[in-house]
Design an enzyme around this catalytic site. Sequence first.
Site, PDB file in Angstrom:
ATOM      1  N   ILE A 118      24.234 -44.776  -8.949  1.00 47.62           N
ATOM      2  CA  ILE A 118      24.293 -43.922 -10.140  1.00 47.62           C
ATOM      3  C   ILE A 118      24.445 -44.782 -11.381  1.00 47.62           C
ATOM      4  O   ILE A 118      25.328 -45.645 -11.444  1.00 47.62           O
ATOM      5  CB  ILE A 118      25.460 -42.931 -10.024  1.00 47.62           C
ATOM      6  CG1 ILE A 118      25.272 -42.025  -8.806  1.00 47.62           C
ATOM      7  CG2 ILE A 118      25.608 -42.105 -11.301  1.00 47.62           C
ATOM      8  CD1 ILE A 118      26.492 -41.204  -8.453  1.00 47.62           C
ATOM      9  N   CYS A 150      39.198 -23.228 -18.251  1.00 46.51           N
ATOM     10  CA  CYS A 150      39.724 -22.284 -17.261  1.00 46.51           C
ATOM     11  C   CYS A 150      38.894 -21.007 -17.353  1.00 46.51           C
ATOM     12  O   CYS A 150      38.751 -20.446 -18.444  1.00 46.51           O
ATOM     13  CB  CYS A 150      41.189 -21.985 -17.543  1.00 46.51           C
ATOM     14  SG  CYS A 150      41.852 -20.665 -16.496  1.00 46.51           S
ATOM     15  N   ASP A 194      40.946 -27.415 -19.386  1.00 49.84           N
ATOM     16  CA  ASP A 194      41.568 -28.093 -18.251  1.00 49.84           C
ATOM     17  C   ASP A 194      41.157 -29.556 -18.321  1.00 49.84           C
ATOM     18  O   ASP A 194      39.986 -29.863 -18.546  1.00 49.84           O
ATOM     19  CB  ASP A 194      41.091 -27.502 -16.921  1.00 49.84           C
ATOM     20  CG  ASP A 194      41.804 -26.217 -16.565  1.00 49.84           C
ATOM     21  OD1 ASP A 194      42.984 -26.058 -16.953  1.00 49.84           O
ATOM     22  OD2 ASP A 194      41.197 -25.379 -15.883  1.00 49.84           O
ATOM     23  N   HIS A 219      38.981 -25.273 -10.402  1.00 49.85           N
ATOM     24  CA  HIS A 219      39.082 -26.681 -10.001  1.00 49.85           C
ATOM     25  C   HIS A 219      38.310 -26.964  -8.721  1.00 49.85           C
ATOM     26  O   HIS A 219      37.590 -27.964  -8.614  1.00 49.85           O
ATOM     27  CB  HIS A 219      40.550 -27.077  -9.815  1.00 49.85           C
ATOM     28  CG  HIS A 219      41.376 -26.922 -11.049  1.00 49.85           C
ATOM     29  ND1 HIS A 219      42.747 -26.917 -10.997  1.00 49.85           N
ATOM     30  CD2 HIS A 219      41.054 -26.770 -12.350  1.00 49.85           C
ATOM     31  CE1 HIS A 219      43.231 -26.775 -12.218  1.00 49.85           C
ATOM     32  NE2 HIS A 219      42.214 -26.672 -13.058  1.00 49.85           N
ATOM     33  N   GLU A 220      38.481 -26.089  -7.743  1.00 47.33           N
ATOM     34  CA  GLU A 220      37.836 -26.291  -6.439  1.00 47.33           C
ATOM     35  C   GLU A 220      36.311 -26.234  -6.571  1.00 47.33           C
ATOM     36  O   GLU A 220      35.592 -27.034  -5.965  1.00 47.33           O
ATOM     37  CB  GLU A 220      38.311 -25.219  -5.450  1.00 47.33           C
ATOM     38  CG  GLU A 220      39.807 -25.227  -5.191  1.00 47.33           C
ATOM     39  CD  GLU A 220      40.658 -24.533  -6.259  1.00 47.33           C
ATOM     40  OE1 GLU A 220      41.887 -24.539  -6.108  1.00 47.33           O
ATOM     41  OE2 GLU A 220      40.111 -24.003  -7.247  1.00 47.33           O
ATOM     42  N   LEU A 240      25.701 -45.562 -15.007  1.00 40.37           N
ATOM     43  CA  LEU A 240      26.963 -45.134 -15.589  1.00 40.37           C
ATOM     44  C   LEU A 240      26.824 -44.301 -16.864  1.00 40.37           C
ATOM     45  O   LEU A 240      27.572 -43.336 -17.052  1.00 40.37           O
ATOM     46  CB  LEU A 240      27.858 -46.339 -15.847  1.00 40.37           C
ATOM     47  CG  LEU A 240      28.366 -47.040 -14.584  1.00 40.37           C
ATOM     48  CD1 LEU A 240      29.219 -48.242 -14.945  1.00 40.37           C
ATOM     49  CD2 LEU A 240      29.131 -46.080 -13.694  1.00 40.37           C
TER      50      LEU A 240
END
Length: 122
Positions: free
Chosen positions: A49, A27, A34, A68-69, A51
């Site tokens: 991609i 955070c 988070d 988060h966004e 892995l």
Amino acid sequence: MIETFENPRTDRDYTIRIEIPEFTCLCPKTGQPDFATIVLEYVPDGLCIELKALKLYIWSFRDQGAFHEAVTNRILTELCGCCRPRFMRITARFNVRGGIYTTVVAEHRAQDWTPSPPLQLP
């Protein structure tokens, strides 16, 4: 740089779904960790991609502060940049924090790509 490999079936649209249940970042306000589950869904074009490279990329966020966004959109931008998919969706389901669950969904669609119409099975 996230490692990729050649799509074995460029003649066909197909979806790759990857669930990453151990995503962590910090955070940016409190420095507290988070935790989230990241669901990656994409229709590859020329590249897929790898892995292990994806796992190492996701681990790189553990000590980074991010809203988060912002982190969800950053992951979308960086993954699209490495493999240039026909379509990609990132769903980030963050664990509860202060009584609030957050889910962020970000999508990319290649300009020249049109998905097949949905098929309704009997």
